[in-house]
Design an enzyme around this catalytic site. Structure first.
Site, mmCIF file in Angstrom:
data_model
loop_
_atom_site.group_PDB
_atom_site.id
_atom_site.type_symbol
_atom_site.label_atom_id
_atom_site.label_comp_id
_atom_site.label_asym_id
_atom_site.label_seq_id
_atom_site.Cartn_x
_atom_site.Cartn_y
_atom_site.Cartn_z
ATOM 1 N N ASP A 24 0.812 -1.217 0.000
ATOM 2 C CA ASP A 24 0.000 0.000 0.000
ATOM 3 C C ASP A 24 0.848 1.271 0.000
ATOM 4 O OD1 ASP A 24 1.024 -0.246 2.517
ATOM 5 O OD2 ASP A 24 -0.865 0.097 3.577
ATOM 6 N N HIS A 74 24.345 2.524 -19.100
ATOM 7 C CA HIS A 74 23.297 2.877 -18.148
ATOM 8 C C HIS A 74 23.471 2.100 -16.843
ATOM 9 C CE1 HIS A 74 20.601 4.294 -21.715
ATOM 10 N NE2 HIS A 74 21.435 5.223 -21.299
ATOM 11 N N ASP A 95 27.135 10.373 -14.255
ATOM 12 C CA ASP A 95 26.109 10.961 -15.110
ATOM 13 C C ASP A 95 24.938 11.276 -14.196
ATOM 14 O OD1 ASP A 95 24.151 11.579 -16.997
ATOM 15 O OD2 ASP A 95 24.811 10.053 -18.411
ATOM 16 N N ASP A 97 21.269 17.337 -17.334
ATOM 17 C CA ASP A 97 21.837 16.029 -17.701
ATOM 18 C C ASP A 97 23.328 16.225 -17.957
ATOM 19 O OD1 ASP A 97 22.392 13.501 -18.609
ATOM 20 O OD2 ASP A 97 21.199 13.626 -20.429
ATOM 21 N N HIS A 156 27.377 5.439 -28.666
ATOM 22 C CA HIS A 156 26.048 6.048 -28.578
ATOM 23 C C HIS A 156 26.018 7.314 -29.420
ATOM 24 C CE1 HIS A 156 27.875 8.945 -25.841
ATOM 25 N NE2 HIS A 156 28.304 7.931 -25.089
ATOM 26 N N HIS A 185 21.104 14.648 -27.447
ATOM 27 C CA HIS A 185 19.644 14.532 -27.560
ATOM 28 C C HIS A 185 19.007 15.816 -27.043
ATOM 29 C CE1 HIS A 185 19.591 13.835 -23.189
ATOM 30 N NE2 HIS A 185 20.570 12.960 -23.386
ATOM 31 N N HIS A 189 15.471 12.757 -21.945
ATOM 32 C CA HIS A 189 15.502 12.521 -23.383
ATOM 33 C C HIS A 189 14.216 13.129 -23.912
ATOM 34 C CE1 HIS A 189 18.295 8.833 -22.663
ATOM 35 N NE2 HIS A 189 18.985 9.955 -22.811
ATOM 36 N N GLU A 207 27.524 14.969 -25.783
ATOM 37 C CA GLU A 207 28.126 13.996 -24.869
ATOM 38 C C GLU A 207 28.963 12.935 -25.585
ATOM 39 O OE1 GLU A 207 25.136 11.253 -23.221
ATOM 40 O OE2 GLU A 207 23.624 12.601 -24.056
ATOM 41 N N TYR A 237 34.818 4.329 -24.840
ATOM 42 C CA TYR A 237 34.644 3.229 -23.895
ATOM 43 C C TYR A 237 35.493 2.043 -24.340
ATOM 44 C CZ TYR A 237 30.627 6.249 -23.223
ATOM 45 O OH TYR A 237 29.827 7.347 -23.040
ATOM 46 N N ARG A 270 33.178 9.775 -20.540
ATOM 47 C CA ARG A 270 32.135 10.567 -21.199
ATOM 48 C C ARG A 270 32.106 11.950 -20.562
ATOM 49 N NH1 ARG A 270 28.286 7.325 -20.694
ATOM 50 N NH2 ARG A 270 27.039 8.110 -18.959
ATOM 51 N N GLU A 298 29.671 15.449 -20.750
ATOM 52 C CA GLU A 298 28.368 15.868 -21.272
ATOM 53 C C GLU A 298 27.984 17.243 -20.740
ATOM 54 O OE1 GLU A 298 23.828 14.028 -21.438
ATOM 55 O OE2 GLU A 298 25.222 13.382 -19.879
#
Length: 449
Positions: A44, A248, A265, A276, A355, A359, A366, A392, A396, A414, A416
């Site tokens: 609940d 991710h 990130d 972001d 990637h 975006h 996104h 970004e 890798y 990375r 960004e």
């Protein structure tokens, strides 16, 4: 650049959003957009409530189970009607205060407000006689209800009822409207970036060998919340060492090791709008020679792309610049081998830059908006003033990659930033998260002194 500090959009902003939507509606039509409902987490208890972003864009209203109806008659007269939860003293004692119908009209500037219990009574009447109904096709629950209300109208044909013959996906309109940010939205996203950038600084200062990824995550979330961004805009990624090569990664459960990098990130959400930001830094405060080489290459690629942004530019064009630059850099480092022209044509860099370059960014991390992508997934939409996007690039090289020299393995980088397109060029909203090697090492050295 505006110096305005904004932490919440004024209600006039949402009125402007509705007015822009009304202008896109045909005469004699009705639009129906629903709020989200609460989702059970366990037994609940519910997950923290997150409002449907299109509904929020048009209302600023943050309660569940509500419904917005926009009516435009044959003479182009427009009305906004909000259905929301009724005031209920017992429910409010247990679950919190509700806005109610009176304050919905007064505070949210709609023409009428009714209770959620009255939706099924009113909606067939609002639909009756209209030539078109607009609603988000992707919302299966609402779609089923719309067809039910239309069926009720059809059942009254002998009594003079007139069911609409045209249905239109309202997301086509809201997606385009949301793509261009107003000055207020930009000011809010600028503040979200300030808060998030300071959180990345805090992460650099608090990280260290032997700590766990989740401890650094806690520092980030604390910095968000204490500055008004109570929620993260998405699942925070705190990825040490080879975990950075999982795009991710959100387990955030491993220990931080010496001589490894930490990729974070993370972005806060402010009044529904997302930041972001990604930063990568050495856990012990000093880049190794190999880490420094890969990091500088990614940083230079990010700056190359950002500095090229202006109206008329596109992701497709930026991708060409970035892929050529990264390919040349990896060839010079010996990560790639072969003929440069052939490597570029074959897009071999995508083995390591796996990637997209960026975006749209806004109410969703996104964010919505057409990219005008072709069959090759090249995004050719020209940038316009008011668009906000991420840039970004990343490289890798997992530990499992036996095609490269061992010294490169386990490095994931990375970087960004969040970029707004201006009339002449761009504004980098991400000013408070250090990204140069010298700045990062200096900040971490200061924290450890």
């Amino acid at each position: 650049m505006s110096s305005t500090t904004l932490t919440k959009l004024p209600i006039e902003e949402f009125q402007a959003h509705r007015l822009a939507f009304f202008k896109q509606m045909p005469s004699n039509s009705v639009a129906i957009i629903s709020a989200n409902t609460e989702v059970t987490r366990s037994n609940d208890t519910e997950y923290g409530f997150c409002q449907d972003k299109n509904f929020y864009y048009l209302t600023g209203f943050n309660e569940p189970d509500a419904l917005l109806v926009l009516v435009k008659d044959e003479n182009n007269h427009c009305e906004s009607i909000l259905f929301c939860l009724a005031k209920d003293a017992l429910q409010e004692v247990w679950h919190g205060r509700r806005i109610g119908q009176e304050k919905a009209v007064a505070d949210y500037k709609v023409e009428h407000a009714f209770t959620c219990d009255e939706i099924d009574s009113y909606l067939p009447d609002y639909i009756d006689g209209k030539s078109q109904v607009l609603f988000p096709f992707a919302n299966d629950v609402l779609t089923s209800k719309v067809f039910g209300w239309i069926a009720q109208v059809k059942s009254t044909l002998r009594q003079g009822g007139h069911a609409p013959s045209n249905l239109f996906d309202s997301a086509v309109i809201t997606n385009e409207l949301r793509l261009i940010k107003s000055s207020n939205e930009l000011a809010l996203m600028r503040q979200a970036n300030i808060i998030s950038g300071n959180a990345h600084q805090r992460a650099m200062q608090k990280a260290g060998v032997g700590k766990f990824e989740y401890q650094v995550e806690a520092e980030i979330l604390h910095e968000f919340a204490r500055n008004g961004a109570r929620y993260a805009a998405y699942g925070t990624i705190v990825a040490g060492g080879d975990n950075a090569n999982i795009l991710h990664y959100t387990n955030n459960s491993d220990v931080l090791n010496n001589n490894e990098l930490l990729l974070i990130d993370a972005g806060g959400e402010l009044d529904g709008y997302a930041a972001d930001i990604t930063r990568t830094f050495p856990i012990n405060g000093k880049f190794t020679t190999e880490q420094k080489a890969i990091y500088q290459l990614v940083l230079d690629a990010k700056n190359l792309a950002v500095n090229a942004i202006k109206p008329g530019m596109s992701f497709a064009k930026l991708n060409v610049l970035t892929i050529e630059f990264l390919t040349k850099g990896l060839l010079e480092l010996g990560v790639l081998s072969g003929d440069l022209t052939a490597l570029i044509e074959e897009k071999k860099v995508k083995d390591y830059f796996i990637h997209g370059l960026g975006h749209w960014l806004g109410l969703d991390v996104h964010d919505v908006g057409d990219y005008h992508a072709n069959a090759e997934r090249e995004q050719h939409r020209p940038f316009e003033q008011g668009m906000v996007m991420t840039i970004e690039p990343g490289i890798y090289i997992p530990l499992s990659d036996l095609n490269v020299d061992e010294k490169w393995r386990g490095i994931g980088v990375r970087i960004e930033d969040n970029i707004a397109v201006t009339a002449q060029g761009f504004e980098n909203l991400t000013q408070d998260a250090p990204d140069t090697i010298d700045a990062i090492e200096a900040l971490m050295a200061k924290a450890n002194s």
